[in-house]
Motif scaffolding. Sequence first.
Motif, mmCIF file in Angstrom:
data_model
loop_
_atom_site.group_PDB
_atom_site.id
_atom_site.type_symbol
_atom_site.label_atom_id
_atom_site.label_comp_id
_atom_site.label_asym_id
_atom_site.label_seq_id
_atom_site.Cartn_x
_atom_site.Cartn_y
_atom_site.Cartn_z
ATOM 1 N N ASP B 119 0.834 -1.203 0.000
ATOM 2 C CA ASP B 119 0.000 0.000 0.000
ATOM 3 C C ASP B 119 0.869 1.254 0.000
ATOM 4 O OD1 ASP B 119 1.078 -0.351 2.467
ATOM 5 O OD2 ASP B 119 -0.773 -0.048 3.600
ATOM 6 N N GLY B 120 2.073 1.139 -0.555
ATOM 7 C CA GLY B 120 3.028 2.246 -0.504
ATOM 8 C C GLY B 120 2.949 3.192 -1.681
ATOM 9 N N LEU B 121 3.936 4.068 -1.729
ATOM 10 C CA LEU B 121 3.942 5.160 -2.697
ATOM 11 C C LEU B 121 4.014 4.662 -4.142
ATOM 12 C CD1 LEU B 121 4.016 8.262 -2.548
ATOM 13 C CD2 LEU B 121 6.490 8.111 -2.756
ATOM 14 N N ILE B 122 4.853 3.681 -4.407
ATOM 15 C CA ILE B 122 5.051 3.213 -5.783
ATOM 16 C C ILE B 122 3.741 2.647 -6.337
ATOM 17 C CG2 ILE B 122 6.324 1.582 -7.241
ATOM 18 C CD1 ILE B 122 8.233 3.593 -6.128
ATOM 19 N N ASN B 123 3.093 1.784 -5.544
ATOM 20 C CA ASN B 123 1.860 1.193 -6.039
ATOM 21 C C ASN B 123 0.744 2.211 -6.197
ATOM 22 O OD1 ASN B 123 2.843 -1.311 -6.466
ATOM 23 N ND2 ASN B 123 2.103 -2.185 -4.537
ATOM 24 N N SER B 124 0.675 3.163 -5.289
ATOM 25 C CA SER B 124 -0.402 4.143 -5.432
ATOM 26 C C SER B 124 -0.136 5.052 -6.637
ATOM 27 C CB SER B 124 -0.594 4.952 -4.149
ATOM 28 O OG SER B 124 0.388 5.935 -4.040
ATOM 29 N N PHE B 125 1.143 5.247 -6.950
ATOM 30 C CA PHE B 125 1.486 6.029 -8.139
ATOM 31 C C PHE B 125 1.086 5.262 -9.406
ATOM 32 C CE2 PHE B 125 4.695 7.073 -11.440
ATOM 33 C CZ PHE B 125 4.336 8.401 -11.638
ATOM 34 N N ILE B 126 1.447 3.986 -9.442
ATOM 35 C CA ILE B 126 1.068 3.157 -10.597
ATOM 36 C C ILE B 126 -0.449 3.134 -10.739
ATOM 37 C CG2 ILE B 126 1.013 0.771 -11.435
ATOM 38 C CD1 ILE B 126 3.789 0.437 -10.180
ATOM 39 N N SER B 128 -2.558 5.391 -9.853
ATOM 40 C CA SER B 128 -3.162 6.640 -10.335
ATOM 41 C C SER B 128 -2.791 6.947 -11.787
ATOM 42 C CB SER B 128 -2.797 7.819 -9.418
ATOM 43 O OG SER B 128 -1.413 7.983 -9.370
ATOM 44 N N ILE B 129 -1.594 6.535 -12.256
ATOM 45 C CA ILE B 129 -1.309 6.836 -13.663
ATOM 46 C C ILE B 129 -1.970 5.856 -14.624
ATOM 47 C CG2 ILE B 129 0.860 8.161 -13.349
ATOM 48 C CD1 ILE B 129 2.310 5.603 -14.311
ATOM 49 N N THR B 130 -2.324 4.658 -14.129
ATOM 50 C CA THR B 130 -3.044 3.729 -15.009
ATOM 51 C C THR B 130 -4.543 3.778 -14.729
ATOM 52 O OG1 THR B 130 -2.797 1.901 -13.463
ATOM 53 C CG2 THR B 130 -1.079 2.145 -15.130
ATOM 54 N N PHE B 131 -4.983 4.764 -13.960
ATOM 55 C CA PHE B 131 -6.391 4.923 -13.568
ATOM 56 C C PHE B 131 -6.960 3.637 -12.987
ATOM 57 C CE2 PHE B 131 -5.519 8.003 -16.933
ATOM 58 C CZ PHE B 131 -5.788 9.172 -16.238
ATOM 59 N N GLY B 132 -6.146 2.997 -12.140
ATOM 60 C CA GLY B 132 -6.637 1.815 -11.442
ATOM 61 C C GLY B 132 -6.599 0.544 -12.259
#
Lengths: 298, 280
Positions: B119-126, B128-132
């Motif tokens: 649930d960290g920064l890298i996954n939340s970034f991925i 949001s840029i792939t719109f989930g």
Amino acid sequence: MTVHPVERVLRRRQRLWIYLAMAGLAVFFLFPLVFMFVSSLKPDGQILSDVGGWRAFLPLGDISFRNYSGVFDRVPVGRFLLNSLFVTTVIVGAGLVINSMAGFAISRLRWTGRGVVLSIIIATLIVPFETIAVPMVYWVSQLPTLLLQNGQLVYDFGWLDSYEVQIVPFIANGFSVFLFAQYFSTIPTAIDEAARIDGAGWFTIYRKIAVPLSGPAFATVAILTFLPAWNQYLWPSMVVQDENLRPVMVGMQYFFQDNTAWGEIMAYTSMITLPVLVVFLAFQRAFVSSVAASGVKG
Amino acid sequence: MAAPAVLLLLAFLIVPVILGFVLSFTNARLISPEPTSFTGVDNFVRAFTADPTFFRSLLNTFAFAAVVVPVQAGFGLVLAILVNQKIRGAVAFRVVFFIPVVTSIVVVSILWKFMYQPDGLINSFIDSITFGAWQGTAWLNNPSTALTAIIVLSIWQAVGFHMLIWLSGLQTIPGELYEAARIDGAGSWRQFRDVTWPCLRPTRVFVLITITIAALGLFVQIDVMTQGGPVDSTSTLVYHAVRMGYRQQQIGYGSALSLVFFVLVLIVALVQRFLTRDKD
């Protein structure tokens, strides 16, 4: 030379692309550190809830230094910092003296065995510390040491769990000797001869002539030996168990293993990163030229 | 005057190298009730035939180096060319790109471990840029992604150093060469291929060799982030040598593994001598 208007437009466009590329790269290199500093100021719950957006990089919400005081309450981090500071200072300071003396002897004095010593010193440059770490643990555990016990000096064996085991093996450095020797050989020998005629010994020439003329070499060696000494991890994690002697990097690893409070972990990492960052930004020109000098040997 | 440095190098570098060589052929332990005895090449036989973790570590080390060496060298060169442009602010960018290098690798490893959390920064970034569309993975807990994840942060941390080495190489190239190439009608690519690249030969050898040796010695990231797991997918040669030699106190066996690492480094150094020899 006049520049054609079309070319000027092309050049301006090219410059724009370069700026965009560099800005993107700057974000890539900075975002983890910004995230670290910002998170160190937030409570754990907020760090996790902020992770999904821009707020992860902004000091917003419940901002405080509670994580920092939490670290101090939990572990003697002040002691760890002092230990690292002490070990680093002695390694760098004693290294400057000993390695510059050796560099002087190699570049300025004529003595039998000089060539052999120089080639051995150059050979040591290709030995990474990792190759000797394991046998070195065995070696230092056999070394004799003097202890003061009930007012009496007694003999014992084993350097484990001490300051000397963190310091002494790292003072002499083949690369530092090499850099000093190179630098000293650029000082004209006529100065030596004049001083010799005036009755100066070699040590006086080293101290009164070579050292004062070699500020840049000392700065380079100080910078290049400071970072690895401050960042020592593998070695002290093997030879230092006593918490009172523990340096910051190893202390941080223990803290990280025993903890899941990310805010405090980020406070700890921020705390030991910030001083080095400040030193680097203050002396960035010297850092850059030192690293460039380290590439010269290639 | 050279005596103190020579004695210290002898005691803490040359003696340990020789000792490591000798211990490699023994069953020495740090604390042992039985006396140490010579066992010939048993340690090496054990490493190559009876220790699957060693074999896996060797493969991981090579895989790591095979990716890190070209990517870090190339990326460093791109950065060096960018900050070598005569434009305002280039020095500031150079400083920024170098900042990770002065950050301790232990700090960097902990920080990236945090960012690689499920649930960290890298996954939340991925996310949001792939719109989930893609949720990411537990990077360090997944045997097929853990080593890649470590490669990324290793390059992130170290590339600024090699940018500076490349940069000092670029700055030794005389401007007249570019001038002449431009007059001959060479575009940016031709200038790079026919002027920059050949002139960077000595720098190139140095950069490749230093990255290779550093990559073969990968240890701290592994120790802090994964302890060699999951299922040995990130165990490396040096990590395994320290695990056996120190944590399990099998000094003899650990020394033998360190010797294997040293031989690899020696091979790389010999390649360097060979590559730099033919120019004079």
